[in-house]
Design a protein around this motif. Sequence first.
Motif, PDB file in Angstrom:
ATOM      1  N   VAL A  49      70.555   0.364  21.865  1.00 35.35           N
ATOM      2  CA  VAL A  49      69.428  -0.136  21.150  1.00 35.35           C
ATOM      3  C   VAL A  49      69.560  -0.736  19.857  1.00 35.35           C
ATOM      4  CG1 VAL A  49      66.972   0.082  20.845  1.00 35.35           C
ATOM      5  CG2 VAL A  49      67.877   1.130  22.698  1.00 35.35           C
TER       6      VAL A  49
ATOM      7  N   TYR B  54      57.789  10.107  22.428  1.00 36.85           N
ATOM      8  CA  TYR B  54      58.412   9.288  21.436  1.00 36.85           C
ATOM      9  C   TYR B  54      59.251  10.125  20.488  1.00 36.85           C
ATOM     10  CZ  TYR B  54      58.818   6.330  17.151  1.00 36.85           C
ATOM     11  OH  TYR B  54      59.334   5.454  16.100  1.00 36.85           O
TER      12      TYR B  54
ATOM     13  N   PRO C 170      61.768   9.030  17.340  1.00 37.97           N
ATOM     14  CA  PRO C 170      62.290   8.103  16.642  1.00 37.97           C
ATOM     15  C   PRO C 170      63.606   7.845  16.682  1.00 37.97           C
ATOM     16  CG  PRO C 170      60.607   9.020  15.398  1.00 37.97           C
ATOM     17  CD  PRO C 170      60.723  10.161  16.602  1.00 37.97           C
TER      18      PRO C 170
ATOM     19  N   LEU D  79      65.260   6.246  19.395  1.00 41.51           N
ATOM     20  CA  LEU D  79      64.967   4.684  19.422  1.00 41.51           C
ATOM     21  C   LEU D  79      64.236   4.453  20.808  1.00 41.51           C
ATOM     22  CD1 LEU D  79      67.032   4.693  16.827  1.00 41.51           C
ATOM     23  CD2 LEU D  79      67.636   2.484  17.826  1.00 41.51           C
TER      24      LEU D  79
ATOM     25  N   LYS E  57      60.894   5.475  23.518  1.00 41.27           N
ATOM     26  CA  LYS E  57      59.375   6.069  23.791  1.00 41.27           C
ATOM     27  C   LYS E  57      58.953   5.480  25.439  1.00 41.27           C
ATOM     28  CE  LYS E  57      56.815   4.276  20.492  1.00 41.27           C
ATOM     29  NZ  LYS E  57      57.612   3.375  20.194  1.00 41.27           N
TER      30      LYS E  57
ATOM     31  N   PRO F 291      64.176  -3.109  25.016  1.00 41.72           N
ATOM     32  CA  PRO F 291      64.671  -1.934  24.531  1.00 41.72           C
ATOM     33  C   PRO F 291      64.207  -1.544  23.185  1.00 41.72           C
ATOM     34  CG  PRO F 291      66.522  -3.125  25.641  1.00 41.72           C
ATOM     35  CD  PRO F 291      65.134  -4.045  25.496  1.00 41.72           C
ATOM     36  N   VAL F 292      64.119  -2.579  22.144  1.00 39.66           N
ATOM     37  CA  VAL F 292      63.894  -2.539  20.732  1.00 39.66           C
ATOM     38  C   VAL F 292      62.366  -2.026  20.825  1.00 39.66           C
ATOM     39  CG1 VAL F 292      63.660  -3.764  18.397  1.00 39.66           C
ATOM     40  CG2 VAL F 292      65.599  -4.078  20.002  1.00 39.66           C
ATOM     41  N   ASP F 293      61.631  -2.923  21.698  1.00 41.87           N
ATOM     42  CA  ASP F 293      60.354  -2.630  21.818  1.00 41.87           C
ATOM     43  C   ASP F 293      59.863  -0.967  22.263  1.00 41.87           C
ATOM     44  OD1 ASP F 293      57.544  -2.674  23.853  1.00 41.87           O
ATOM     45  OD2 ASP F 293      57.505  -3.621  21.780  1.00 41.87           O
ATOM     46  N   PHE F 294      60.841  -0.611  22.827  1.00 41.17           N
ATOM     47  CA  PHE F 294      60.882   0.893  23.258  1.00 41.17           C
ATOM     48  C   PHE F 294      60.717   1.848  21.711  1.00 41.17           C
ATOM     49  CE2 PHE F 294      60.479   0.092  27.367  1.00 41.17           C
ATOM     50  CZ  PHE F 294      61.636   0.088  28.329  1.00 41.17           C
ATOM     51  N   ALA F 295      61.386   1.252  20.967  1.00 41.94           N
ATOM     52  CA  ALA F 295      61.357   2.059  19.706  1.00 41.94           C
ATOM     53  C   ALA F 295      60.356   1.696  18.880  1.00 41.94           C
ATOM     54  CB  ALA F 295      62.831   1.881  19.029  1.00 41.94           C
ATOM     55  N   LEU F 296      59.881   0.363  18.892  1.00 42.53           N
ATOM     56  CA  LEU F 296      58.935   0.013  17.750  1.00 42.53           C
ATOM     57  C   LEU F 296      57.458  -0.129  18.150  1.00 42.53           C
ATOM     58  CD1 LEU F 296      60.788  -2.956  16.231  1.00 42.53           C
ATOM     59  CD2 LEU F 296      60.722  -0.747  15.471  1.00 42.53           C
ATOM     60  N   HIS F 297      57.353  -0.038  19.791  1.00 36.25           N
ATOM     61  CA  HIS F 297      55.843  -0.251  20.243  1.00 36.25           C
ATOM     62  C   HIS F 297      55.066   0.966  19.619  1.00 36.25           C
ATOM     63  CE1 HIS F 297      52.493  -0.351  22.852  1.00 36.25           C
ATOM     64  NE2 HIS F 297      53.012   0.778  23.407  1.00 36.25           N
ATOM     65  N   ASP F 298      53.772   0.870  19.334  1.00 35.71           N
ATOM     66  CA  ASP F 298      53.036   1.859  18.669  1.00 35.71           C
ATOM     67  C   ASP F 298      53.297   2.549  17.689  1.00 35.71           C
ATOM     68  OD1 ASP F 298      51.315   3.246  21.846  1.00 35.71           O
ATOM     69  OD2 ASP F 298      50.533   2.148  20.110  1.00 35.71           O
ATOM     70  N   THR F 299      54.171   1.807  16.758  1.00 31.90           N
ATOM     71  CA  THR F 299      54.401   2.156  15.429  1.00 31.90           C
ATOM     72  C   THR F 299      53.751   1.283  14.538  1.00 31.90           C
ATOM     73  OG1 THR F 299      56.556   1.154  15.117  1.00 31.90           O
ATOM     74  CG2 THR F 299      56.703   3.055  16.208  1.00 31.90           C
TER      75      THR F 299
ATOM     76  N   GLY G 220      57.694   1.954  10.289  1.00 24.18           N
ATOM     77  CA  GLY G 220      57.655   1.742  11.875  1.00 24.18           C
ATOM     78  C   GLY G 220      58.964   2.227  12.164  1.00 24.18           C
ATOM     79  N   LEU G 221      59.843   1.569  11.441  1.00 23.86           N
ATOM     80  CA  LEU G 221      61.452   1.876  11.739  1.00 23.86           C
ATOM     81  C   LEU G 221      61.516   3.212  11.487  1.00 23.86           C
ATOM     82  CD1 LEU G 221      63.280  -1.274  10.041  1.00 23.86           C
ATOM     83  CD2 LEU G 221      62.958  -0.588  12.710  1.00 23.86           C
TER      84      LEU G 221
ATOM     85  N   GLY H 281      59.729   5.747  12.276  1.00 16.88           N
ATOM     86  CA  GLY H 281      59.200   6.523  13.437  1.00 16.88           C
ATOM     87  C   GLY H 281      57.552   6.919  13.089  1.00 16.88           C
TER      88      GLY H 281
END
Lengths: 397, 544
Positions: free
Chosen positions: A51, A194, A196, A199, A201, B372-380, B442-443, B445
């Motif tokens: 990711v 989630y 962090p 990477l 959730k 996959p980036v959204d998996f990390a950034l969603h809801d942040t 957001g990055l 967490g």
Amino acid sequence: MPFMRSKPTRPATLVASLAVGLGATLAVAGCASQFPELYPPTAATSQGADVRTLYDIVFILAVIIFVAVEGAIIFAVWRYRRKPTDTDLPPQTHGNNLVEIIWTIIPTVIVLYLFIVSWQTLNTVEAKSDHPGVRVAAVAKRFSWSFLYLANDGKTPLFTTTAAGDGVFGTMVVPAGEAIDVKLVSPDVIHAFYVPKFLFKRDVVPGRTNEFDFTVDPGDVGQTFRGQCAELCGSGHGGMTFEVKAVSRPDFDKWLQEQIAAAKASPPPSGPPASGPPASGPPASGAPPPSGAPPPSGAPGSPAAAAEVDLAAQNIAFDKSTIEAPAGVPFVIKFTNNDAATQHNVEIKNPDGSVAFKGDLVTGVASATYNVPPLKSGSYPFQCTVHPTMTGTLTVK
Amino acid sequence: MATTALTPAATTYRSSLYEWVTTTDHKKIGILYLVNSFVFFFIGGILALGVRSQLAVPENKLIPPELYNQLFTLHASLMLFLFIIPILAGFANYVVPLQIGAPDMAFPRINALSFWMLPLAGIIMLAGFLTPNGAAAEGWTSYSPLAQRAYSGTGTDLWVVAVTLIGTSSILGSINFLVTIFKMRAPGMTMFRLPILVWTALVTSVLVLMATPVLTSALIMLFIDRNYGGHFFDPATGGNAVLWQNIFWFYSHPAVYIMILIAMGIVSEVLPVFSRKPLFGYKAFVFATAGIGALGFSVWAHHMFTTGTVYLPFFSFMTFLIAVPTGVKMFNWIATLFRGQLRFSTPLLFALGFLTMFLIGGINGAFSAAVPVDFALHDTYWVVAHLHYVLFGGSVFGVMAGVYYWFPKMTGRMLNETLGKIHFVLMFIGFNVTFFPMHILGLEGMPRRIAMYASSSGWGGLNLLATVGSIVIAASMLPFLWNVLVSLRSGEVAGDDPWEGNTLEWATSSPPPPYNFDHLPEIRSERPVFDARHGRTSSHGTRA
């Protein structure tokens, strides 16, 4: 009136601007690495590393586009501000079809490229191992996490970690370097798992079981990773934290055996035990499952040696479409609900459509004993009142 | 071209309160929309200051979580449903009939009804604060099961009723706009001579008409679940929690285009006037706007990537694709500036702010299209940054450009330029100081919608910075309000056409008479007033 130019050689200016722009882009991208906060944290899982690579690709393209387009705006604002010498109108250009085509095709190519690389990364992230090292169910309920470790069949529960109290994280211990299979279960509202540093959730949705794999980098053995709920779940949402602790495989095995032994030593929960393997996930923590009480309608307590019929519910279906019972005597249905956090029951209807028996709702995973009053010979349809597609036929003779 | 001749008393005539309350004149209704929307903007802004105060320092005990959840729920609900959607409808209401040369909207009384539903809805939604469990607290997205009766109080029922009322107001308005635009254009005003603002109002109205009833149905189903024993969205009784999300987002994604297209139309009016050249690529704009509207219906599940219930590649592809027509518009706007003669009056400053900030919002949205980036950034807080860069950096800056541009037409007075520039600079700086750090949060967490964060998280510094920025945004409203109040009384008299505009609203007095036009110039292009000013109509012998 000829359009008045204030700068002599435009091609040179254009080339110089491009060179400066390109140089600035590279400088910014290079300097950005000095600001680690502009990037996600260094991933602790193999999936997370992929990711991060994807993020880096998108980031570089984003910086280039940002510098180019903002640069164009800033350039236009500086270069084309109205001067006192501008008395006539500028050229009234209405448009240019060629540039429209160019600046449609180039962005289309860029987004197609981004789509393809992100789809490839998605396949890596979503991949599930056939032989995960550990199978865990993460149970999210308002407002804490607990982790139910499962045997290799993915169904037999081994033990549950204690749900977190105030300020104490629920902790999931896993061996580093092996695929960990996680199922997500909630008995109440939507939550999200989630971490962090992974990477990653995934939502925990009541009524369905989401499942994913992660593999902690072998180099991160000994590390603890903070996680928290990422889907608004009520007033305690902000405090709904947990931890994932990566240890070596020998340490993990030792810890697992200690936990199993400790769980066996504690007194068994009151109420009927969860009979049979849980199919799509376990109930929350070690709380006793709700017991199915004897049905309100119908006969008094069953006589000795009543006939027993086994019936189970799994994946929103009964395991048998036909069951039999003797006529004229009360009998017992031993009902097992294998669907976690889902309610089922058994309702038996007379041939004329009226209700002969309605069992109490059972929330899975749990069992109940239904004491059914005597029925005459015949064919009786039965169903689950929550899920009317779950049907079968009871033959009484 | 002569100034419209009004009686001498006309410029000093002030309508009575009774006239304002009973008016069916699109110009007064447009102003009512603007004023009402700004009232809710300020209330929503105060709620935001409450949110930022609680998050300024870690482990803050200023605001309890139950109240905090109400603050951000109502902040978003007021801003989206009672500020940005209605204010753009209000601009369209004022400007569209003038720009097409019509005397009013097609259905003036329904126009009034559409407006008056809004303050009523706002009062109903805010009344939630007076109920025992407070106002709605499940986020403006109101996901089930959290929004079911088991987990929420009467404030949520009031929220459902209010949003249903607002949706009804929008649907009535959209029908009004479509009939007006199709049937009431002046002779010579063909579809491809419509100002871009009118095109954006048209596409927005199509979106409203097609999408809002879907939201209404979701709200009714939720109301039935909560009050009449329904089980649509409650998994414990056979319902499906994700069903709510699908129906909700099927509306709410097109809704974000409802929230920006007219602001893009405003920018498309301002840039040509203050560059002294036509909008570059008029037809490309029309097709790009229609394309965004259509594609906007195909991407809703990109809000649901982490639910595990979505066919991810399709929605990722369509989301990436929608960047293309958006980019086309950006390039056309910049090309409008190129080789122009830019006059940096306040409307242009806010339009440039729109361009520079909306670009950032578009770019950071592209990250989330990569699943996959959204998996990390969603809801942040990354998403909080994105949505504010497009809605505030985009739409609100566009709205401010519109205010400064059309205030002279609406009132007959110019707004003070110095105060306008101060407003712009403070708002631009405050906005970026508030929302850029949220990318980083957001990055790192930090999830959304949390009332409190631990000091060990390391998020304190950036949160404090964001809070300081929010105070600067609030401060920027002061020169703006002062400007409006003072200019109403003693601003420089505007005349018909203070900006050397292109479109028909500048062919009548400021403010226009109730029937809009005494005399219409010849319409031979999308810039009839420009043509008349530069001798390009057939009566002057030169063909444009």
